[in-house]
Each structure stands twice: as C-alpha cells, then as structure tokens.
Design an enzyme around this catalytic site. Structure first.
Site, mmCIF file in Angstrom:
data_model
loop_
_atom_site.group_PDB
_atom_site.id
_atom_site.type_symbol
_atom_site.label_atom_id
_atom_site.label_comp_id
_atom_site.label_asym_id
_atom_site.label_seq_id
_atom_site.Cartn_x
_atom_site.Cartn_y
_atom_site.Cartn_z
ATOM 1 N N ASN A 283 -17.237 -4.039 2.650
ATOM 2 C CA ASN A 283 -17.235 -2.382 2.964
ATOM 3 C C ASN A 283 -16.399 -2.185 2.307
ATOM 4 O O ASN A 283 -15.488 -2.854 1.761
ATOM 5 C CB ASN A 283 -16.944 -2.330 4.373
ATOM 6 C CG ASN A 283 -14.735 -2.927 4.508
ATOM 7 O OD1 ASN A 283 -14.209 -1.960 4.079
ATOM 8 N ND2 ASN A 283 -14.743 -4.277 5.348
ATOM 9 N N GLU B 165 -14.133 1.991 1.963
ATOM 10 C CA GLU B 165 -14.131 2.645 2.489
ATOM 11 C C GLU B 165 -13.787 3.928 1.785
ATOM 12 O O GLU B 165 -14.559 5.179 1.298
ATOM 13 C CB GLU B 165 -12.855 2.698 3.888
ATOM 14 C CG GLU B 165 -12.470 4.145 4.751
ATOM 15 C CD GLU B 165 -11.453 3.551 5.358
ATOM 16 O OE1 GLU B 165 -11.972 3.932 6.427
ATOM 17 O OE2 GLU B 165 -10.557 3.692 5.273
ATOM 18 N N ASP C 147 -8.433 -5.372 -0.116
ATOM 19 C CA ASP C 147 -7.744 -4.030 -1.247
ATOM 20 C C ASP C 147 -6.957 -4.018 -1.586
ATOM 21 O O ASP C 147 -5.611 -3.579 -2.008
ATOM 22 C CB ASP C 147 -6.861 -3.812 0.501
ATOM 23 C CG ASP C 147 -8.131 -2.992 1.247
ATOM 24 O OD1 ASP C 147 -9.019 -3.013 1.558
ATOM 25 O OD2 ASP C 147 -6.697 -2.140 3.059
ATOM 26 N N LYS D 125 1.205 4.036 -2.909
ATOM 27 C CA LYS D 125 1.130 5.306 -2.829
ATOM 28 C C LYS D 125 2.563 5.900 -2.980
ATOM 29 O O LYS D 125 2.024 7.654 -3.735
ATOM 30 C CB LYS D 125 0.708 5.306 -1.361
ATOM 31 C CG LYS D 125 -0.155 5.822 -1.331
ATOM 32 C CD LYS D 125 -1.283 5.327 0.679
ATOM 33 C CE LYS D 125 -1.246 7.136 0.545
ATOM 34 N NZ LYS D 125 -2.320 7.278 0.344
ATOM 35 N N GLU E 284 -10.055 5.668 -4.140
ATOM 36 C CA GLU E 284 -8.648 5.033 -4.800
ATOM 37 C C GLU E 284 -9.310 3.533 -5.665
ATOM 38 O O GLU E 284 -8.399 3.373 -6.578
ATOM 39 C CB GLU E 284 -8.369 4.146 -3.600
ATOM 40 C CG GLU E 284 -7.257 4.891 -2.216
ATOM 41 C CD GLU E 284 -6.796 4.605 -1.256
ATOM 42 O OE1 GLU E 284 -5.303 4.861 -1.341
ATOM 43 O OE2 GLU E 284 -7.589 3.945 -0.198
ATOM 44 N N HIS F 126 -3.886 -1.091 -3.372
ATOM 45 C CA HIS F 126 -2.549 -0.990 -3.606
ATOM 46 C C HIS F 126 -2.320 -1.085 -5.286
ATOM 47 O O HIS F 126 -1.619 -0.388 -5.185
ATOM 48 C CB HIS F 126 -2.168 -2.413 -2.821
ATOM 49 C CG HIS F 126 -2.548 -2.543 -1.495
ATOM 50 N ND1 HIS F 126 -2.081 -3.352 -0.464
ATOM 51 C CD2 HIS F 126 -3.879 -1.947 -0.931
ATOM 52 C CE1 HIS F 126 -2.273 -2.716 1.353
ATOM 53 N NE2 HIS F 126 -3.431 -2.464 0.710
ATOM 54 N N TYR G 99 0.639 -1.147 0.045
ATOM 55 C CA TYR G 99 -0.152 0.025 -0.714
ATOM 56 C C TYR G 99 0.783 1.164 0.492
ATOM 57 O O TYR G 99 1.095 1.724 -1.032
ATOM 58 C CB TYR G 99 -1.431 -0.034 1.617
ATOM 59 C CG TYR G 99 -1.757 1.119 1.139
ATOM 60 C CD1 TYR G 99 -2.915 1.244 0.211
ATOM 61 C CD2 TYR G 99 -2.068 1.780 2.437
ATOM 62 C CE1 TYR G 99 -3.553 2.452 0.264
ATOM 63 C CE2 TYR G 99 -2.752 3.614 2.147
ATOM 64 C CZ TYR G 99 -3.554 3.424 1.472
ATOM 65 O OH TYR G 99 -4.455 4.726 0.922
ATOM 66 N N HIS H 215 -2.360 -4.063 5.945
ATOM 67 C CA HIS H 215 -3.571 -3.927 5.565
ATOM 68 C C HIS H 215 -4.506 -5.477 5.123
ATOM 69 O O HIS H 215 -5.748 -4.756 4.504
ATOM 70 C CB HIS H 215 -4.260 -3.119 4.738
ATOM 71 C CG HIS H 215 -3.682 -1.580 5.398
ATOM 72 N ND1 HIS H 215 -4.378 -1.320 6.399
ATOM 73 C CD2 HIS H 215 -2.887 -1.029 4.866
ATOM 74 C CE1 HIS H 215 -3.649 -0.044 6.189
ATOM 75 N NE2 HIS H 215 -2.353 0.255 5.565
#
Length: 634
Positions: free
Chosen positions: A503, A505, A428, A353, A509, A432, A349, A420
């Site tokens: 879920n 968030e 995720d 970034k 992204e 990522h 992750y 994560h």
C-alpha cells in the site's frame, strides 16, 4: 564488512554499532534461497513472500497470486471488481482457491516458498519439499506465470471442471467462471485428467511449463500468440531513464531479457497500466492486442521486448516564494512566533516533520529579510541534523536527537527512535527520511560545504541510498527500495504482509522525498542524483494523477463517487486512511507537506476545484475540524 559502521567513509557523523536497547529490529530474511546475499529488496509488491513461509496475496496485475502449501494460487480479479463508497474493490479471496492452483505431481504440501531471484518488476521463487521443487516466475503487467519442475510434473487444480476449448501440441485452453487460460506444456507433452478438475501435464523430459491469462473476451484467436510467448520465459527486466533538460521531460525505457531458442524473435506479452498507455513514446509498444480489467483501470495488452514512456517534469523550487501583495509585516510576525516553537518530537517521522517545518521557516525568513531569526533557524537545523547523524544517543537526554543504524542482514539504514513500523517492518523510510533530506538540502543551499564530500555529504548519501539507490552495483543498499518502476509509484510497507497487497497512503510525502533528491543533486552538481530524483518525481506524479486523483476521470469505476483515492493498495483503492476518517484527513494526506515541489497540485485546476468542492460537501461546509492550514493552502 558492510555491517560495521566504519565500513562507510563518514568524515563527519557516525552510525550506531547496534540498535538502542529495547528498540525493534526487523526479523531475519528467512525465506530466501541460501545462495542469495544482502542487500535484499523490501517494499515490493511481492515482499510478503520473503516475510512469510508462504506469501500473502500479491497483485502484479492483471493477475493476483498467493503461495499456498499446495502450490501457487492464481486469480484474475477482473470480472469481479466492483466499486462503492468505501473502495474500488478487487482483492483476491484466499478461500475458495479460485481460479486455479498450480501444484506438483509428487508433492501434496510444500515445506516453504523462497525467493530465488528478482529484477525490476519480475520475481522468481521456489517451492520445495524433499528433493522435488517447483520454481515460478511472474511480474507486473505479465499475463503469464512461468514455471519449471524437478522431480515431477505440473498439476493444475480447479474448483470444478473447466470447459476445454483447445487441445493440441501440449497446450490446453480452458475457461471457467468468465476467465480463460492457456496451460502450456512442451510440444511433446501429454495431458491427463481432461474433463475433470485436476489436470496433469507429463513434461516428457523437459522442465518448463507456463500458464497464461487470455485477454477479456478472447479465446481461440489468442492461442498462437500466447503459446509462443509462454514458451519464451522472461529472464530479466530493467528500467532506465534519460532526462531531456531542454524539453523538461524524462524518457523511461522498460526492457525485457527473454530466453529465446530456435531462432525465434524475442517478444513477450505485457499489459500497460493507464498511466503508461497515455505516456507511450511514439509506437514503442506496438498496437493493442486486447485488454484486462484491474483496480487501476483498463490494462492494454502489447507485445515486444521493450517500450518507452515520456513524462513531463514540471520542475520544483527550493522553497515557495513570496508573491506580490503578501502582507510582509504579518508574515514576519508569524515566522517569529513559529520560530520560537518546537514540537519536541523524537521519532524519525515526527522529528522529520519538525525538520521540514524548520526548513520551510528558514527559507521564508531569508526571503522576508529577518536575518536574526533566519540565522537562529539555520543553527537549529544544523544542530538537529548533526545530532541525528551522531551515533551518541541517550533516550533520557533530549539534546541527543536520535541515531541511525545500518542493518546488515537486509541492507538498510534504520533511524531510532523508530515509528510506524519503520524498524520492525521497514515501513515508510521514504516518508521519514524525505523530511531529513529536505532539511539537508535547505541547509546545503545556504552552506554548500556542509554537503561536501569531506563534511556531511556522505552521511546524507546514506539516507538517499537507503530509500532510492539508483546504482545497481551498490553493495550496501537495494536498487530503488521504495519505488516500483512498472506501477510508477512507491510502496510504503516494508514486508507487504496484507491480504490486500502492499500500500501507499501519502503519495505527496513520496513526492516530497523525490523533490529533496532533485534539490540535493542540483545543489551538489551531481547530475546522476538529480536525474534519479527527476525520474522518480515525474513517474510518481503520473501515477498520482492517474490513480490517487484520476484527474481525467478515466480509471476509477463510475460507482466510486469520490475525486480522491486516499490509499492505493495492490488489491483495491480505499476511501480511508490508517489514522482518521475525517474528510480533511482523507483529502489532505495526499497534499502534505506543502513545499517547493507541491505546485503539481495546481496542474489541473478543474480537478482541484472538483476536489475542494467534494471536501466541502463531505464536511458539510467550511467549518474545518482538523488541518485547516492544509485546506487553506490547497
């Protein structure tokens, strides 16, 4: 074969033959039928039924379901949905087991529930004990649970005796606690226990049974329509898309394959989410037949075997451009300063970034004409990506960035070092890997040969296929791992093990990842990849504007006071994040990262103003505590 790194043709780059020592791996996909083979879907609204012996709560909407040792618990949260400062609250309580539990006359407690089949928005699972079984099928938007029984009859248990308003032809209509269901056995079947809390249908040689949730406020008038649909099981669901370049729109077709007998016309019942209702193409779903209350807003009941949506695609840019009046000298100084820094991050992750930051700086440096810095940034992008795409990885050596491993039991690509839950729970990946793909697109924009079939293109394709393989015949990766076509958005949790369902968030992204797919497809002249990215981007954008932002103020209850829902769950919308309760985090998590695909944030200026003013009020002024850069950019 697929578990071997050399099974993929990689002219450049290599996959690890095993995870690095001490790194996590996902558990075996234990709760699947023995006849099934990988790749297995993850990141579904129903993924907990594969992760657990009996699933956590699932939210296909308008229904909620959960597997129990006694059978399948079915609940309609609608009448009890409430809202306050903290959430749009509509989760399913596990105890007491309301509204009802569908069980088996010969089984007091099942051994386990196992996945037996799935399609794009339906799932089928089997409860077993000894030689007896109950197989259930349900899906997004469907008010019906289809079932089949072996070795016994269906038992429907209520917490207390329901009111019976209809009984004829193997069908019972019952109401309890502001909810009405049809219990649909074969025409020749008989019911026993009527007047009590436990009802049994004697199937009379048939295996099929169904139960259906009637629309809000409907009873007798819905019996015939729902009986007909309940006796026509959904066998398959499929999504398809077509991009109209001239009109900058994507048409999305949702199709049902139904078990039709006796010359009956094929039609099922489905409830459309608000974002679907507003995007309906022509009259493809027919007239509204009723509605249901959900945490996403009012769902509209329709009938048929298909429907079509049309979403606008506002376009994406490879980078945000300089605008007239920019202080070019100041920008050059800032780019030079930032180009000399490095986060040192190593997990997928935060290293991702950092790659995204380098890609943005590279594009800006090229626009500013500071070629020495741009060349250095381009070289850094190339070195970082190629190091990640190399199986050689030493945790003690910072020059080796990381590595990727193909996990054959599931059919997924895992990056290490993970973070994560990206390895243990397969969380995720789209967040990522979206950064990696954005960086690859920026490098490929400068050097298209780097993305070629004889260079790093095949490795980049593995990341694309992991998060969003659009090929149904892909032998190594599941179809659209993260994206839920019916809900219109992605899910982040790989296993979905939560009482609130799955879920997501950071919707922004997800949109950043789909932006990268569009760019890669355009750079490489790969229309199928580009159009898949456009479909994902345009669909997710429609859902973001409807649920995360509710730009038209139509879907969130009036009691929910905020202009943003930072986290969307199956069973709620939450004014919270996983990492911080600061106002800047609650808003900014659905803005970052800013890039050439972020301009949708300005599509609704009145909403943007309302959102910013609410953030200022929540902070008590403009003395920002965190993420000042994101607030200024917004």
């Amino acid at each position: 074969m697929l578990g071997r790194p050399d099974a993929f043709r990689l002219p450049h780059g290599s996959l690890a033959s095993a995870p690095p020592p001490g790194e996590a791996v996902p558990p075996d996909p234990a709760f699947v039928a023995p006849e099934l083979r990988p790749p297995f879907p993850t990141n579904r609204w129903w993924s907990s039924l594969v992760a657990l012996r009996f699933s956590e709560r699932q939210y296909p909407h308008p229904l909620a379901v959960v597997a129990r040792p006694e059978g399948l618990q079915v609940r309609y949260p609608g009448p009890d949905i409430r809202a306050d400062e903290a959430c749009i609250c509509g989760w399913m309580d596990f105890e007491p087991p309301a509204d009802l539990v569908l069980g088996h006359s010969a089984v007091a407690r099942f051994d386990a529930e196992r996945l037996t089949r799935w399609s794009d928005w339906f799932v089928r699972s089997r409860f077993e004990a000894g030689g007896a079984s109950m197989e259930v099928s349900y899906g997004h938007g469907s008010p019906i649970v289809f079932a089949s029984f072996r070795g016994g009859d269906p038992i429907v248990r209520f917490p207390s005796p329901p009111e019976v308003f209809h009984e004829a032809g193997g069908v019972l209509g019952v109401c309890r606690d502001r909810r009405c269901y049809l219990l649909v056995g074969p025409e020749i079947s008989r019911w026993s226990g009527v007047g009590g809390a436990e009802l049994r249908n004697s199937l009379g040689g048939s295996e099929r049974f169904a139960l259906a949730l009637l629309p809000d406020g409907q009873r007798e008038e819905a019996v015939e329509r729902f009986t007909r649909a309940a006796r026509m099981p959904v066998e398959n669901t499929a999504v398809a898309w077509d991009v109209d370049e001239a009109r900058a729109r994507v048409r999305v077709t949702f199709s049902y394959e139904l078990a039709v007998g006796g010359g009956a016309q094929a039609a099922t019942l489905f409830a459309l989410y608000p974002h679907q209702r507003t995007a309906l193409a022509d009259d493809s779903a027919g007239p509204e037949l009723g509605s249901y209350t959900t945490v996403r807003g009012r769902m509209s009941l329709r009938a048929g075997d298909s429907f079509e949506l049309e979403h606008p695609f506002p376009g994406v840019l490879p980078a945000l451009p300089l605008v007239p009046g920019a202080d070019v000298d100041a920008l050059r100084a800032l780019v030079r300063r930032d180009a000399a820094t490095d986060s040192g991050a190593r997990d997928t992750y935060w290293a991702g970034k950092e790659l995204g930051r380098l890609a943005a700086l590279h594009a800006l440096a090229r626009q500013l004409g500071i070629d020495d810095e741009a060349d250095a940034l381009e070289a850094k992008l190339r070195t970082r990506l190629e190091s990640w795409f190399d199986a050689r990885y030493d945790p003690a050596d910072p020059s080796t960035a990381g590595t990727f491993y193909y996990e054959p039991r599931w059919g997924t690509l895992i990056g290490y070092p993970s973070s994560h839950g990206s390895a243990a729970a397969l969380n995720d990946h789209h967040f990522h890997y979206g950064y990696f793909l954005r960086a690859a697109a920026e490098l490929g924009r400068r050097d298209p040969a780097w993305l070629g079939a004889d260079a790093y293109g095949p490795f980049v394709d593995l990341l694309v296929r992991d998060i969003a393989s659009w090929r149904r015949d892909d032998p190594a990766f599941p179809f659209l791992r993260h994206f839920d076509p019916y809900a219109g958005h992605s899910w982040a949790a790989g296993d979905g093990v939560s009482g609130d369902g799955n879920n997501q968030e950071s919707s922004s992204e997800a949109l950043a990842a789909w932006t990268a797919l569009v760019l890669l497809g355009e750079i490489r002249g790969d229309r199928a990849l580009r159009d898949a990215g456009i479909f994902l981007y345009a669909s997710e954008l429609a859902a973001v504007e409807a649920y995360w932002f509710d730009v038209e103020r139509e879907n969130a209850p009036v009691e929910y006071p905020h202009p943003v829902v930072p986290m969307i769950w199956g069973g709620k919308g939450a004014y919270s994040t996983f990492f911080s309760g600061e106002p800047e985090a609650l808003y900014g998590i659905n803005w970052l990262p800013f890039h050439g695909g972020s301009l949708y944030l300005g599509r609704h200026p009145a909403y943007a103003t309302r959102s910013y003013e609410a953030l200022v009020a929540a902070r008590g002024g403009t003395h920002w505590k965190m993420w000042t850069d994101l607030v200024v950019m917004y």
